[in-house]
Write a protein that holds these residues in place. Structure first.
Motif, PDB file in Angstrom:
ATOM      1  N   THR A 207      -9.595   2.198  47.718  1.00 53.28           N
ATOM      2  CA  THR A 207     -10.275   3.475  47.968  1.00 53.28           C
ATOM      3  C   THR A 207     -10.933   3.942  46.656  1.00 53.28           C
ATOM      4  OG1 THR A 207      -8.035   4.306  47.676  1.00 53.28           O
ATOM      5  CG2 THR A 207      -8.898   4.366  49.891  1.00 53.28           C
ATOM      6  N   PRO A 208     -11.737   5.000  46.689  1.00 55.80           N
ATOM      7  CA  PRO A 208     -12.337   5.484  45.437  1.00 55.80           C
ATOM      8  C   PRO A 208     -11.268   5.918  44.413  1.00 55.80           C
ATOM      9  CG  PRO A 208     -13.451   6.422  47.339  1.00 55.80           C
ATOM     10  CD  PRO A 208     -12.235   5.737  47.872  1.00 55.80           C
ATOM     11  N   ASP A 209     -11.669   5.910  43.142  1.00 54.58           N
ATOM     12  CA  ASP A 209     -10.720   6.135  42.033  1.00 54.58           C
ATOM     13  C   ASP A 209      -9.762   7.317  42.252  1.00 54.58           C
ATOM     14  OD1 ASP A 209     -12.304   4.217  40.960  1.00 54.58           O
ATOM     15  OD2 ASP A 209     -13.028   5.411  39.268  1.00 54.58           O
TER      16      ASP A 209
ATOM     17  N   GLY B   2      -9.165   1.078  52.571  1.00 50.95           N
ATOM     18  CA  GLY B   2     -10.483   1.182  51.940  1.00 50.95           C
ATOM     19  C   GLY B   2     -11.211  -0.131  52.160  1.00 50.95           C
ATOM     20  N   ALA B   3     -12.039  -0.170  53.228  1.00 54.79           N
ATOM     21  CA  ALA B   3     -12.720  -1.422  53.585  1.00 54.79           C
ATOM     22  C   ALA B   3     -14.158  -1.419  53.072  1.00 54.79           C
ATOM     23  CB  ALA B   3     -12.672  -1.611  55.101  1.00 54.79           C
ATOM     24  N   GLY B   4     -14.350  -0.891  51.889  1.00 54.12           N
ATOM     25  CA  GLY B   4     -15.684  -0.898  51.274  1.00 54.12           C
ATOM     26  C   GLY B   4     -15.911  -2.227  50.578  1.00 54.12           C
TER      27      GLY B   4
ATOM     28  N   ASP C 233      -8.284   5.779  60.652  1.00 54.34           N
ATOM     29  CA  ASP C 233      -9.446   6.397  60.011  1.00 54.34           C
ATOM     30  C   ASP C 233      -9.067   7.106  58.713  1.00 54.34           C
ATOM     31  OD1 ASP C 233      -8.130   8.618  60.881  1.00 54.34           O
ATOM     32  OD2 ASP C 233      -9.685   9.286  62.277  1.00 54.34           O
ATOM     33  N   ASP C 234      -7.839   6.909  58.275  1.00 54.46           N
ATOM     34  CA  ASP C 234      -7.395   7.477  57.004  1.00 54.46           C
ATOM     35  C   ASP C 234      -6.136   6.709  56.599  1.00 54.46           C
ATOM     36  OD1 ASP C 234      -7.685  10.284  55.339  1.00 54.46           O
ATOM     37  OD2 ASP C 234      -5.635   9.527  55.376  1.00 54.46           O
ATOM     38  N   TRP C 235      -5.922   6.536  55.292  1.00 53.67           N
ATOM     39  CA  TRP C 235      -4.759   5.760  54.865  1.00 53.67           C
ATOM     40  C   TRP C 235      -3.455   6.426  55.296  1.00 53.67           C
ATOM     41  CZ3 TRP C 235      -1.165   8.167  51.875  1.00 53.67           C
ATOM     42  CH2 TRP C 235      -1.569   9.267  51.132  1.00 53.67           C
TER      43      TRP C 235
ATOM     44  N   VAL D 260      -2.456  -4.691  39.454  1.00 52.22           N
ATOM     45  CA  VAL D 260      -3.654  -3.863  39.313  1.00 52.22           C
ATOM     46  C   VAL D 260      -4.836  -4.798  39.054  1.00 52.22           C
ATOM     47  CG1 VAL D 260      -4.724  -1.984  38.020  1.00 52.22           C
ATOM     48  CG2 VAL D 260      -2.264  -1.938  38.484  1.00 52.22           C
ATOM     49  N   CYS D 261      -5.979  -4.468  39.654  1.00 50.30           N
ATOM     50  CA  CYS D 261      -7.103  -5.426  39.667  1.00 50.30           C
ATOM     51  C   CYS D 261      -7.889  -5.482  38.360  1.00 50.30           C
ATOM     52  CB  CYS D 261      -8.011  -5.122  40.842  1.00 50.30           C
ATOM     53  SG  CYS D 261      -7.142  -5.253  42.401  1.00 50.30           S
ATOM     54  N   HIS D 262      -7.182  -5.745  37.274  1.00 52.79           N
ATOM     55  CA  HIS D 262      -7.889  -6.082  36.024  1.00 52.79           C
ATOM     56  C   HIS D 262      -8.260  -7.550  36.168  1.00 52.79           C
ATOM     57  CE1 HIS D 262      -7.278  -2.418  33.826  1.00 52.79           C
ATOM     58  NE2 HIS D 262      -6.020  -2.400  34.175  1.00 52.79           N
TER      59      HIS D 262
END
Ligand SMILES: NC(=O)c1ccc[n+]([C@@H]2O[C@H](COP(=O)([O-])OP(=O)(O)OC[C@H]3O[C@@H](n4cnc5c(N)ncnc54)[C@H](O)[C@@H]3O)[C@@H](O)[C@H]2O)c1
Length: 364
Positions: free
Chosen positions: A78-80, A11-13, A59-61, A126-128
């Motif tokens: 990636t999205p939730d 997820g390179a967003g 193009d996909d994980w 986890v990114c808290h």
């Protein structure tokens, strides 16, 4: 483990790019060796920046997960709704994992991720992010020193007349505080290309043209009053813990400051408060004096990871160090404590939706 720690970005967003900056700023500690994103522009952007070999671009994980393990760790941004499957798949392959929050969107999925990480003995962070901010670290340190004694035991928005469905062709946009034109287009016109403007453009280039295109075609240009976004704009969660400690959490979307958190903790001997990057303050009830504890953010001059008041940097610093030393104790947001906080959030959401008190861990 030899440095640099080799990392695969899933997820390179927006967030995936931000965590990758750590490799640019500290190449001796982290290297980006692979990337997966279904958007070509996003994966190519990261591939170019970090000279990733063609064979490690997906193009996909799932493509990356199908390969024999080729990195030490994976960043899942990636999205939730696409956290659980890759988290479990990469844990099974033995990758250490930095996982964006929320872990997953159901209780069962959160538990499955924790179980997979424990079973395969991989480090999970986890990114808290804010738990890593110097302010929060200082607050925890001061609390553990007992400086304030014990913690006490005791949308519906109306659309304006004449609004259009998109801000760029709206007749009343000038009088609207939620005009996407003001928020994004004026920003880039004034030379501001960072967050939040950067998040709405498809490609790597953030300029007037790409922002205008995003506002014409993308979700951020839609009228706020007509959107189907049902995320709450404000919320108060009141919690009572075992032993009678109470906590009130307030989230508000409509604030002057963006992304700043403030907290006050009341103890039997004093009161402690923290706001953004300002020094942590402690008021002592006995001496009636206030002491300030300044925070050192000087490291941020060496990095682009300044989001969340600098906590983005400290999160990555702990994750990379934990892997390099194989020392999960450096992670402040590991599997068990993260699961406990997620379960609390699922219960808070049930309380809000059902307008009632929820007793955690009770079957009702
Ligand atoms: N920690 C924080 O404070 C924080 C802040 C913002 C967002 N987030 C979370 O981070 C995550 C990512 O958010 P973002 O703002 O970076 O979103 P984003 O949309 O910018 O990035 C997500 C990327 O994942 C890619 N993707 C989707 N499906 C994929 C697949 N099957 N394989 C590979 N890539 C795929 C998309 O193409 C996109 O580029 C979300 O879970 C979000 O809630 C956390």
């Amino acid at each position: 483990m030899p440095l640099p720690v080799e990392v695969l970005i899933i997820g390179a967003g927006n967030r995936g790019q931000i965590y990758s900056f750590f490799a640019k700023d500290f190449p001796e500690r982290m290297k980006v060796v692979g990337v997966a994103d279904c958007r070509q522009v996003a994966r190519q952007n990261l591939q170019m920046k970090y000279s990733v070999a063609d064979c490690n671009v997906f193009d996909d994980w799932r493509g990356a997960a199908a390969r024999v393990k080729f990195a030490d760790a994976v960043v899942i941004a990636t999205p939730d709704r696409q956290h659980k499957e890759p988290a479990v798949a990469f844990a099974e392959k033995g990758y250490h994992i930095l996982l964006e929050k929320p872990m997953a969107v159901t209780v069962d999925d959160c538990k499955e991720i924790v179980a997979a990480c424990m079973k395969h003995n991989v480090i999970l962070s986890v990114c808290h992010v804010l738990r890593y901010s110097p302010a929060v670290v200082k607050v925890k340190e001061l609390l553990s020193q007992g400086v304030i004694g014990e913690v006490v035991h005791i949308q519906h928005l109306e659309p304006p007349q004449g609004a259009a469905s998109r801000c760029l062709n709206c007749a009343v946009e000038q009088s609207c505080p939620y005009s996407a034109k003001k928020l994004y287009l004026e920003g880039v016109k004034n030379g501001h290309k960072g967050w939040p403007v950067s998040t709405i453009c498809e490609g790597a280039d953030v300029d007037i043209e790409s922002v205008t295109k995003a506002l014409c075609e993308g979700p951020y240009g839609r009228c706020v009053y007509e959107c189907d976004n049902d995320v709450v704009t404000h919320q108060v969660v009141n919690m009572e813990f075992e032993g009678g400690v109470t906590a009130a959490f307030t989230m508000v979307a409509f604030t002057e400051k963006l992304c700043d958190r403030s907290m006050t903790i009341y103890g039997t001997k004093g009161e402690l408060s923290s706001e953004g990057q300002h020094p942590v303050k402690v008021f002592d009830f006995l001496t009636q004096t206030k002491k300030e504890y300044p925070l050192d953010y000087s490291i941020l001059q060496q990095t682009q990871l300044r989001g969340h008041g600098g906590a983005d940097y400290y999160l990555m610093d702990s994750f990379i160090q934990a892997i390099a030393e194989n020392n999960p104790s450096l992670i402040m947001t590991g599997p068990e404590e993260t699961l406990a906080s997620h379960l609390l959030v699922f219960d808070a959401e049930r309380a809000r939706r059902e307008s009632r008190i929820i007793y955690c861990n009770r079957t009702e």
